[in-house]
Write an enzyme that holds these catalytic residues in place. Structure first.
Site, PDB file in Angstrom:
ATOM      1  N   ASP A 140       0.843  -1.204   0.000  1.00 48.41           N
ATOM      2  CA  ASP A 140       0.000   0.000   0.000  1.00 48.41           C
ATOM      3  C   ASP A 140       0.879   1.254   0.000  1.00 48.41           C
ATOM      4  O   ASP A 140       0.676   2.185  -0.786  1.00 48.41           O
ATOM      5  CB  ASP A 140      -0.898   0.044   1.252  1.00 48.41           C
ATOM      6  CG  ASP A 140      -1.914  -1.092   1.314  1.00 48.41           C
ATOM      7  OD1 ASP A 140      -3.097  -0.826   1.075  1.00 48.41           O
ATOM      8  OD2 ASP A 140      -1.502  -2.242   1.595  1.00 48.41           O
ATOM      9  N   THR A 192      -7.025  -4.480   0.071  1.00 47.13           N
ATOM     10  CA  THR A 192      -5.854  -4.947   0.840  1.00 47.13           C
ATOM     11  C   THR A 192      -6.125  -6.324   1.444  1.00 47.13           C
ATOM     12  O   THR A 192      -5.231  -7.173   1.496  1.00 47.13           O
ATOM     13  CB  THR A 192      -5.503  -3.927   1.948  1.00 47.13           C
ATOM     14  OG1 THR A 192      -5.286  -2.662   1.328  1.00 47.13           O
ATOM     15  CG2 THR A 192      -4.250  -4.325   2.703  1.00 47.13           C
ATOM     16  N   HIS A 213     -18.678  -5.756   4.723  1.00 48.51           N
ATOM     17  CA  HIS A 213     -18.691  -4.511   3.950  1.00 48.51           C
ATOM     18  C   HIS A 213     -20.082  -4.199   3.413  1.00 48.51           C
ATOM     19  O   HIS A 213     -20.296  -3.142   2.840  1.00 48.51           O
ATOM     20  CB  HIS A 213     -17.712  -4.590   2.763  1.00 48.51           C
ATOM     21  CG  HIS A 213     -16.278  -4.502   3.178  1.00 48.51           C
ATOM     22  ND1 HIS A 213     -15.241  -4.401   2.276  1.00 48.51           N
ATOM     23  CD2 HIS A 213     -15.704  -4.492   4.413  1.00 48.51           C
ATOM     24  CE1 HIS A 213     -14.089  -4.350   2.928  1.00 48.51           C
ATOM     25  NE2 HIS A 213     -14.342  -4.412   4.222  1.00 48.51           N
ATOM     26  N   SER A 267     -12.428  -5.513  -4.082  1.00 43.61           N
ATOM     27  CA  SER A 267     -11.929  -4.340  -4.827  1.00 43.61           C
ATOM     28  C   SER A 267     -12.701  -4.022  -6.098  1.00 43.61           C
ATOM     29  O   SER A 267     -13.689  -4.678  -6.436  1.00 43.61           O
ATOM     30  CB  SER A 267     -10.447  -4.544  -5.176  1.00 43.61           C
ATOM     31  OG  SER A 267     -10.298  -5.351  -6.338  1.00 43.61           O
TER      32      SER A 267
HETATM   33  P1  AMP Z   1     -14.731  -4.268  -1.530  1.00 46.68           P
HETATM   34  O1  AMP Z   1     -13.769  -5.384  -1.622  1.00 46.68           O
HETATM   35  O2  AMP Z   1     -15.514  -4.041  -2.792  1.00 46.68           O
HETATM   36  O3  AMP Z   1     -15.612  -4.283  -0.329  1.00 46.68           O
HETATM   37  O4  AMP Z   1     -13.883  -2.925  -1.487  1.00 46.68           O
HETATM   38  C1  AMP Z   1     -12.788  -2.738  -0.650  1.00 46.68           C
HETATM   39  C2  AMP Z   1     -12.956  -1.402  -0.004  1.00 46.68           C
HETATM   40  O5  AMP Z   1     -14.004  -1.455   0.959  1.00 46.68           O
HETATM   41  C3  AMP Z   1     -11.754  -0.915   0.762  1.00 46.68           C
HETATM   42  O6  AMP Z   1     -10.910  -0.136  -0.046  1.00 46.68           O
HETATM   43  C4  AMP Z   1     -12.353  -0.061   1.883  1.00 46.68           C
HETATM   44  O7  AMP Z   1     -12.216   1.316   1.624  1.00 46.68           O
HETATM   45  C5  AMP Z   1     -13.822  -0.389   1.852  1.00 46.68           C
HETATM   46  N1  AMP Z   1     -14.336  -0.757   3.165  1.00 46.68           N
HETATM   47  C6  AMP Z   1     -13.665  -1.028   4.288  1.00 46.68           C
HETATM   48  N2  AMP Z   1     -14.520  -1.280   5.326  1.00 46.68           N
HETATM   49  C7  AMP Z   1     -15.765  -1.182   4.818  1.00 46.68           C
HETATM   50  C8  AMP Z   1     -17.073  -1.325   5.376  1.00 46.68           C
HETATM   51  N3  AMP Z   1     -17.258  -1.649   6.641  1.00 46.68           N
HETATM   52  N4  AMP Z   1     -18.125  -1.141   4.553  1.00 46.68           N
HETATM   53  C9  AMP Z   1     -17.939  -0.855   3.243  1.00 46.68           C
HETATM   54  N5  AMP Z   1     -16.733  -0.699   2.673  1.00 46.68           N
HETATM   55  C10 AMP Z   1     -15.650  -0.853   3.445  1.00 46.68           C
END
Ligand code: AMP
Ligand code: MG
Length: 329
Positions: A48, A129, A216, A240
């Site tokens: 990162d 990440t 998420h 991502s």
């Molecule tokens: P994804 O894999 O699509 O969920 O995207 C990854 C991104 O989700 C990361 O870059 C974070 O900025 C974001 N993220 C981290 N924690 C959360 C959360 N609790 N709810 C939604 N997005 C998140």
């Protein structure tokens, strides 16, 4: 690729994303995936910081007046817990940015604290990440925003193949310039191939993508929408904005992101590049209520709750399903 009127910006950004993606992959192979925890308990790795320093360095050289709004800052690296990470970071950057010493590398990481304005760049050096650590998908995501609209978007995807062609398993870059289309180019090559969303018109046969990390999203609401739409195959879990590249390439139809809490707002760097690439490939991206994503509200998408991305043809079906679920609950 014709990137008019942003040719110079596009060329610099493409070089930075390509080298950033190769650097991240190299770090994963040779340095590893050891993660530190940030103040919000989320993981951060050498990759990162290294990718952020490299991309910030390239942009600072080419466009010194442009703010950079990026995910990381150097706070943990400046503390005693960050010493080993800083050493690994300098070692990792030795060939990609040999002119950076420990002070300038920290300054480059901290360039990401720029303030969004009329024209700025936004970067997620390693989007996903957790995927990077797990050995799954992650991307280097960079976008240029001018007047609140994304003008250039690039996703460097070291672990993603966007075609079935032999030799395309080396990783890909998905990229777009507003009004100039979306393309893929291999991480190793220079041939730009147009990206086009799928022509699927039937929600039953749609392929749906969601975050790998179940916390998420609001999984119950997600499942309710998928059920309402009558989607037959299991959703694909992916970290991502690799998801956005997959939709732009026509290899899935829907991406549904319903935040776990009503007040959660996405970061601009988690959506900017991917949204332009899908739109330029002929798809549609809105929030859960059908409003366009508004990149004029700072580091967060303050005016948008959640994200729906689609091939366009199936978009209103998802918005209708969401409205139906909200009315019921
Ligand atoms: P994804 O894999 O699509 O969920 O995207 C990854 C991104 O989700 C990361 O870059 C974070 O900025 C974001 N993220 C981290 N924690 C959360 C959360 N609790 N709810 C939604 N997005 C998140
Ligand atoms: Mg991210």
């Amino acid at each position: 690729m014709n990137a008019d009127p942003w040719q110079r910006e596009f060329d610099v950004a493409l070089g930075a994303v390509r080298d950033g993606a190769l650097l991240a992959r190299d770090i994963r192979e040779h340095v590893g995936d050891r993660a530190l925890l940030k103040a919000d308990r989320s993981p951060v790795t050498v990759a990162d910081f290294a990718v952020q320093a490299l991309v910030a360095h390239r942009l600072a050289d080419a466009f010194p007046g442009d703010p950079l709004v990026a995910e990381e800052d150097a706070a943990v690296l400046r503390g005693s817990a960050g010493r080993t990470t800083l050493d690994s970071l300098l070692a990792a950057l030795r060939s990609a940015a040999s002119d950076l010493d420990s002070n300038s590398v920290l300054d480059m990481v901290d360039r990401g604290r720029g303030v969004p304005g009329e024209r700025f760049w936004t970067l997620d050096p390693v989007d996903g990440t957790q995927g990077f650590v797990r050995g799954d998908q992650y991307v280097v995501a960079l976008a240029l925003i001018v007047g609140g609209r994304v003008q250039i978007g690039l996703l460097g995807c070291p672990k993603l193949s966007l075609s079935d062609e032999p030799g395309d398993d080396y990783g890909a870059i998905a990229c777009a310039v507003r009004n100039r289309g979306a393309f893929r180019v291999s991480l190793a090559g220079h041939e730009f191939i147009p990206l086009r969303v799928s022509s699927c018109r039937d929600t039953h046969s749609a392929q749906v993508l969601r975050s790998f990390e179940a916390d998420h999203i609001d999984l119950d609401a997600f499942n309710a929408i998928v059920r309402t739409l009558g989607v037959e195959s299991q959703p694909t879990l992916m970290d991502s904005q690799a998801k956005h590249a997959v939709i732009a390439a026509g290899r899935a139809e829907l991406l549904i992101r319903i935040p776990a809490t009503k007040s959660f707002r996405d970061k601009i760097w988690d959506q900017a590049a991917g949204s332009l690439i899908i739109e330029e490939a002929g798809g549609r991206v809105t929030d859960l209520r059908g409003a366009r994503l508004d990149f004029e509200t700072g580091r967060l998408l303050n005016r948008n709750e959640g994200v729906v991305a689609s091939n366009g043809l199936l978009h209103t079906a998802v918005l209708d399903a969401f409205r139906g679920i909200m009315t019921e609950s």
